[in-house]
Design an enzyme around this catalytic site. Structure first.
Site, PDB file in Angstrom:
ATOM      1  N   GLU A   1       0.924  -1.108   0.173  1.00 39.47           N
ATOM      2  CA  GLU A   1       0.077   0.000   0.070  1.00 39.47           C
ATOM      3  C   GLU A   1       1.012   1.195  -0.025  1.00 39.47           C
ATOM      4  O   GLU A   1       1.869   1.337   0.972  1.00 39.47           O
ATOM      5  CB  GLU A   1      -0.929   0.224   1.256  1.00 39.47           C
ATOM      6  CG  GLU A   1      -1.807   1.081   1.462  1.00 39.47           C
ATOM      7  CD  GLU A   1      -2.411   1.741   0.286  1.00 39.47           C
ATOM      8  OE1 GLU A   1      -3.113   0.960  -0.133  1.00 39.47           O
ATOM      9  OE2 GLU A   1      -2.385   2.828   0.001  1.00 39.47           O
TER      10      GLU A   1
ATOM     11  N   THR B   1     -12.405   4.020  -0.700  1.00 36.26           N
ATOM     12  CA  THR B   1     -12.821   3.530   0.617  1.00 36.26           C
ATOM     13  C   THR B   1     -12.861   4.448   1.928  1.00 36.26           C
ATOM     14  O   THR B   1     -13.896   4.267   2.885  1.00 36.26           O
ATOM     15  CB  THR B   1     -12.192   2.036   1.174  1.00 36.26           C
ATOM     16  OG1 THR B   1     -11.922   1.366  -0.179  1.00 36.26           O
ATOM     17  CG2 THR B   1     -13.078   1.161   2.092  1.00 36.26           C
TER      18      THR B   1
ATOM     19  N   HIS C   1     -26.066  -1.016  -0.658  1.00 34.74           N
ATOM     20  CA  HIS C   1     -26.831  -0.901  -1.745  1.00 34.74           C
ATOM     21  C   HIS C   1     -27.629  -2.342  -2.052  1.00 34.74           C
ATOM     22  O   HIS C   1     -26.980  -3.441  -2.015  1.00 34.74           O
ATOM     23  CB  HIS C   1     -26.262  -0.503  -3.118  1.00 34.74           C
ATOM     24  CG  HIS C   1     -25.821   0.944  -3.366  1.00 34.74           C
ATOM     25  ND1 HIS C   1     -26.630   2.015  -3.195  1.00 34.74           N
ATOM     26  CD2 HIS C   1     -24.673   1.330  -3.288  1.00 34.74           C
ATOM     27  CE1 HIS C   1     -26.124   3.142  -3.178  1.00 34.74           C
ATOM     28  NE2 HIS C   1     -24.859   2.754  -3.209  1.00 34.74           N
TER      29      HIS C   1
ATOM     30  N   SER D   1     -18.753   2.243  -7.262  1.00 35.78           N
ATOM     31  CA  SER D   1     -19.958   1.984  -6.840  1.00 35.78           C
ATOM     32  C   SER D   1     -20.813   1.069  -7.655  1.00 35.78           C
ATOM     33  O   SER D   1     -20.927   1.143  -8.762  1.00 35.78           O
ATOM     34  CB  SER D   1     -21.019   3.205  -6.453  1.00 35.78           C
ATOM     35  OG  SER D   1     -21.881   2.892  -5.717  1.00 35.78           O
TER      36      SER D   1
ATOM     37  N   CYS E   1     -11.073  12.973  23.676  1.00 39.20           N
ATOM     38  CA  CYS E   1     -12.226  13.794  22.677  1.00 39.20           C
ATOM     39  C   CYS E   1     -13.352  13.900  23.562  1.00 39.20           C
ATOM     40  O   CYS E   1     -14.116  12.784  23.539  1.00 39.20           O
ATOM     41  CB  CYS E   1     -12.272  12.870  21.243  1.00 39.20           C
ATOM     42  SG  CYS E   1     -13.566  13.535  20.361  1.00 39.20           S
TER      43      CYS E   1
HETATM   44  C1  LIG Z   1     -18.098   9.343  -4.106  1.00 41.01           C
HETATM   45  C2  LIG Z   1     -17.950   7.717  -4.086  1.00 41.01           C
HETATM   46  C3  LIG Z   1     -19.340   7.251  -3.379  1.00 41.01           C
HETATM   47  C4  LIG Z   1     -19.299   6.025  -3.129  1.00 41.01           C
HETATM   48  N1  LIG Z   1     -20.745   5.436  -2.429  1.00 41.01           N
HETATM   49  C5  LIG Z   1     -20.463   3.963  -2.492  1.00 41.01           C
HETATM   50  C6  LIG Z   1     -21.843   3.460  -1.706  1.00 41.01           C
HETATM   51  O1  LIG Z   1     -22.405   4.196  -0.883  1.00 41.01           O
HETATM   52  N2  LIG Z   1     -21.507   2.276  -1.626  1.00 41.01           N
HETATM   53  C7  LIG Z   1     -21.002   1.369  -2.111  1.00 41.01           C
HETATM   54  O2  LIG Z   1     -21.109   0.163  -2.302  1.00 41.01           O
HETATM   55  N3  LIG Z   1     -19.775   1.837  -2.841  1.00 41.01           N
HETATM   56  C8  LIG Z   1     -19.610   3.212  -3.000  1.00 41.01           C
HETATM   57  N4  LIG Z   1     -18.582   3.663  -3.879  1.00 41.01           N
HETATM   58  C9  LIG Z   1     -17.471   2.814  -4.386  1.00 41.01           C
HETATM   59  C10 LIG Z   1     -16.627   2.289  -3.088  1.00 41.01           C
HETATM   60  O3  LIG Z   1     -16.354   3.215  -2.581  1.00 41.01           O
HETATM   61  C11 LIG Z   1     -15.482   1.583  -3.870  1.00 41.01           C
HETATM   62  O4  LIG Z   1     -16.178   0.775  -5.076  1.00 41.01           O
HETATM   63  C12 LIG Z   1     -14.551   0.948  -3.149  1.00 41.01           C
HETATM   64  O5  LIG Z   1     -14.141   1.697  -1.888  1.00 41.01           O
HETATM   65  C13 LIG Z   1     -13.350   0.490  -3.951  1.00 41.01           C
HETATM   66  O6  LIG Z   1     -12.364  -0.138  -3.112  1.00 41.01           O
HETATM   67  P1  LIG Z   1     -10.859  -0.350  -3.601  1.00 41.01           P
HETATM   68  O7  LIG Z   1     -10.154  -1.101  -2.602  1.00 41.01           O
HETATM   69  O8  LIG Z   1     -10.931  -0.996  -5.068  1.00 41.01           O
HETATM   70  O9  LIG Z   1     -10.395   1.013  -3.874  1.00 41.01           O
HETATM   71  P2  LIG Z   1      -9.624   2.086  -2.835  1.00 41.01           P
HETATM   72  O10 LIG Z   1     -10.233   2.086  -1.637  1.00 41.01           O
HETATM   73  O11 LIG Z   1      -9.115   3.269  -3.675  1.00 41.01           O
HETATM   74  O12 LIG Z   1      -8.173   1.447  -2.773  1.00 41.01           O
HETATM   75  C14 LIG Z   1      -7.039   1.280  -3.754  1.00 41.01           C
HETATM   76  C15 LIG Z   1      -5.735   1.365  -2.882  1.00 41.01           C
HETATM   77  O13 LIG Z   1      -4.644   1.121  -3.960  1.00 41.01           O
HETATM   78  C16 LIG Z   1      -3.604   1.650  -3.321  1.00 41.01           C
HETATM   79  N5  LIG Z   1      -2.869   2.094  -4.506  1.00 41.01           N
HETATM   80  C17 LIG Z   1      -3.075   2.552  -5.692  1.00 41.01           C
HETATM   81  N6  LIG Z   1      -1.868   2.596  -6.603  1.00 41.01           N
HETATM   82  C18 LIG Z   1      -0.926   1.911  -5.575  1.00 41.01           C
HETATM   83  C19 LIG Z   1       0.392   1.415  -5.938  1.00 41.01           C
HETATM   84  N7  LIG Z   1       1.039   1.831  -7.295  1.00 41.01           N
HETATM   85  N8  LIG Z   1       1.268   1.080  -4.919  1.00 41.01           N
HETATM   86  C20 LIG Z   1       0.399   0.722  -4.072  1.00 41.01           C
HETATM   87  N9  LIG Z   1      -0.658   1.035  -3.757  1.00 41.01           N
HETATM   88  C21 LIG Z   1      -1.553   1.535  -4.575  1.00 41.01           C
HETATM   89  C22 LIG Z   1      -4.175   3.098  -3.149  1.00 41.01           C
HETATM   90  O14 LIG Z   1      -3.560   4.003  -2.216  1.00 41.01           O
HETATM   91  C23 LIG Z   1      -5.517   2.506  -2.391  1.00 41.01           C
HETATM   92  O15 LIG Z   1      -5.373   2.605  -0.950  1.00 41.01           O
HETATM   93  C24 LIG Z   1     -18.432   5.254  -3.865  1.00 41.01           C
HETATM   94  C25 LIG Z   1     -17.458   5.610  -4.228  1.00 41.01           C
HETATM   95  C26 LIG Z   1     -17.108   6.953  -4.488  1.00 41.01           C
HETATM   96  C27 LIG Z   1     -15.892   7.577  -4.805  1.00 41.01           C
END
Ligand SMILES: Cc1cc2nc3c(=O)[nH]c(=O)nc-3n(C[C@H](O)[C@H](O)[C@H](O)COP(=O)(O)OP(=O)(O)OC[C@H]3O[C@@H](n4cnc5c(N)ncnc54)[C@H](O)[C@@H]3O)c2cc1C
Length: 497
Positions: free
Chosen positions: A32, A42, A50, A356, A420
């Site tokens: 990470e 996240t 949902h 999402s 807090c």
């Molecule tokens: C505005 C918004 C509203 C949303 N609302 C909802 C909701 O209400 N309900 C729902 O189900 N979903 C929702 N989502 C979708 C949900 O948040 C995402 O689908 C989910 O968080 C994706 O998780 P992830 O682990 O794929 O990505 P992330 O949480 O983005 O994690 C990816 C990780 O990879 C790391 N990374 C990237 N590049 C590198 C690298 N080169 N080397 C090492 N680490 C790296 C990053 O630092 C990050 O920590 C929403 C998203 C957004 C943006």
């Protein structure tokens, strides 16, 4: 260092996959770039579980949304994370809106969503008296709920680390080469918090010389770049920003259900929702971000969020807002989740384009990826006493009864020190957050785990105390204690230097 499996990215998807695979006799690392989990999508989303009616039938999004929603209450119970089954309304205000409701209902039926109904104005206003009285009908989905996305993410990684997964913080993947069936992963160290903290002391060579048999790409908005490093350029990620306004807890108790407007092609529209911790939240809008880490908010967009949410909910008072923030959606140009072994690079699994409802879908995605990994490598389960899928947390001080508080204070001096005051968080809770398997190392890390700094004053009073406690327990000098990543130190120098 050799690992059987390297997972890139410690958002909810990478962390739940790490947890799912941690029951097997394999060596796993999660790489990470940030100092903590949950610092990208996240950590900044709506937190809605949902029900699954709005994803296009037949897509991976639809399949994993519905199964993830069904799995969420059990997962939260196992990880001691709060989940509230609030139900959700999609509100219609005219004939056109009502037609959209019918389409959503039909696709919900095709997706296998249960407990849905189109309800009339009386039903809506009885349950939610502050909804705009011009509402005519709503799609009610009983199974929808709310969860704290970052607490779920933290608990998932805690569980994975308890089972032996190595969490490599502040390590950015910059290149991937495959030779003789092994991946060589080049990295860059992005900060020094985990090397100077006496609780981690992670050596530089452990983070720079990494080889792995299987790589799982869970890099969120950067997943297309990681995929290209492995020679697969089959998709692109377009970052789309969503901005939010968070309101004081006094506002959260007036609403019980998640309120959506009818969706547009840009997304699910502006919602009004209680949070699982009792605040009220509105957002998100959808604008194309300048770059993939562009989490800035701007007043024009926030005005739009406020005005649009006010059309749904009549009691919004901007003077009760306590903070604003933005998250970045990882929108793929394939218009569906990409969850597969790369067709161009064997043993490289893309879990990409998880926009999402990715939070909701993540528990089901983790199980699906477990099956992909099992098809690529022999995986033997550990003996039952060698791993756990449960995490137990002490009850937060603020949620204890008076008797419980009295007993806790009698037996533990640190429970008596309330750090807090807005959220009634004791020093004991902060210390426990620091020593947890995937412990807090920054002020925001403590905030997300304990809620110290989440209240009305947003850390104005408790931040210096939190910094002192972090410094005492991690051994990091107080002027090196950061808010988020290592480059966000709060103090320039010791005040008596
Ligand atoms: C505005 C918004 C509203 C949303 N609302 C909802 C909701 O209400 N309900 C729902 O189900 N979903 C929702 N989502 C979708 C949900 O948040 C995402 O689908 C989910 O968080 C994706 O998780 P992830 O682990 O794929 O990505 P992330 O949480 O983005 O994690 C990816 C990780 O990879 C790391 N990374 C990237 N590049 C590198 C690298 N080169 N080397 C090492 N680490 C790296 C990053 O630092 C990050 O920590 C929403 C998203 C957004 C943006």
């Amino acid at each position: 260092m050799y690992y059987d499996i390297c997972i890139i990215g410690a958002g909810i998807v990478g962390s739940l996959i790490a947890r799912q695979l941690s029951k097997y006799k394999v060596k796993i690392a999660v790489i990470e770039r940030h100092v903590d989990v949950s610092m990208d999508a996240t950590g900044a989303n709506s937190g809605i579980v949902h029900a699954g009616y709005d994803a296009k039938p037949g897509t991976k999004k639809a399949k994993f949304n519905v199964s993830g929603c069904n799995m969420m209450p059990g997962l939260c119970d196992n990880l001691s994370v709060k989940f509230k089954k609030t139900g959700s309304f999609v509100l219609a205000f005219d004939q056109e809106g009502e037609e959209v409701l019918q389409k959503l209902y039909d696709s919900g039926i095709k997706n296998g969503v249960t407990d849905m109904a189109i309800v009339d104005k009386d039903f809506i206003l009885k349950r939610e008296p502050y909804v705009n009285p011009l509402v005519t009908k709503a799609l009610y989905a009983k199974n929808a709920g709310i969860v704290s996305p970052y607490k779920l993410n933290i608990a998932a990684m805690d569980n994975a680390v308890m089972n032996g997964v190595k969490f490599l913080r502040e390590t950015e993947v910059t290149g991937i080469e495959k030779e003789d069936g092994l991946f060589h992963i080049s990295t860059e160290i992005t900060g020094d918090i985990c090397s100077i903290s006496k609780l981690d002391r992670i050596k530089e060579e452990d983070r720079t010389d990494i080889t792995a048999k299987i790589v799982i790409n869970c890099a969120g908005a950067h997943a297309d770049e990681i995929s290209r490093m492995a020679g697969d350029d089959s998709f692109n990620i377009i970052p789309r920003r969503g901005e939010y306004i968070l309101f004081d807890k006094t506002e959260g108790s007036r609403i019980n259900t998640v309120l959506f407007q009818t969706p547009t092609e840009k997304g699910k529209g502006i919602l009004v929702t209680p949070t699982v911790d009792g605040n009220l939240m509105i957002g998100p809008d959808a604008t194309v971000a300048d770059h993939k880490d562009d989490k800035c908010t701007n007043s024009e967009n926030l005005d739009y969020v406020f005005k649009t949410a006010s059309q749904t909910y009549t009691r919004l008072n901007i003077r009760k807002s306590i903070t604003v923030f933005a998250g970045i959606r990882a929108t793929p140009d394939t218009s569906d989740f990409i969850i597969e072994e790369s067709k161009k690079c064997g043993n490289f699994i893309n879990v990409a384009g998880i926009e999402s409802p990715g939070l909701t879908a993540a528990p089901a995605i983790a199980v699906y990826v477990e099956d992909i990994v099992k098809s690529l490598m022999e995986m033997k389960e550990k003996a039952k006493d060698q791993y756990t899928m449960k995490v137990r947390h002490d009850k937060p001080f603020s949620e204890m009864t008076n008797e419980e508080k009295e007993a806790a204070c009698k037996s533990d001096e640190l429970c008596r020190k309330i750090i807090c005051r807005c959220e009634t968080v004791s020093e004991r809770e902060i210390v426990s957050a620091i020593y947890a398997p995937c412990g807090a190392r920054t002020v925001d890390g403590v905030k997300r785990r304990t809620r110290a700094g989440m209240g009305r004053c947003q850390g104005g009073f408790c931040a210096p105390h939190v910094m002192r406690i972090l410094s005492e327990h991690t051994g990091i000098a107080v002027n090196k204690i950061a808010k988020a990543d290592a480059d966000s130190c709060i103090l320039g120098r010791h005040s008596r230097d």
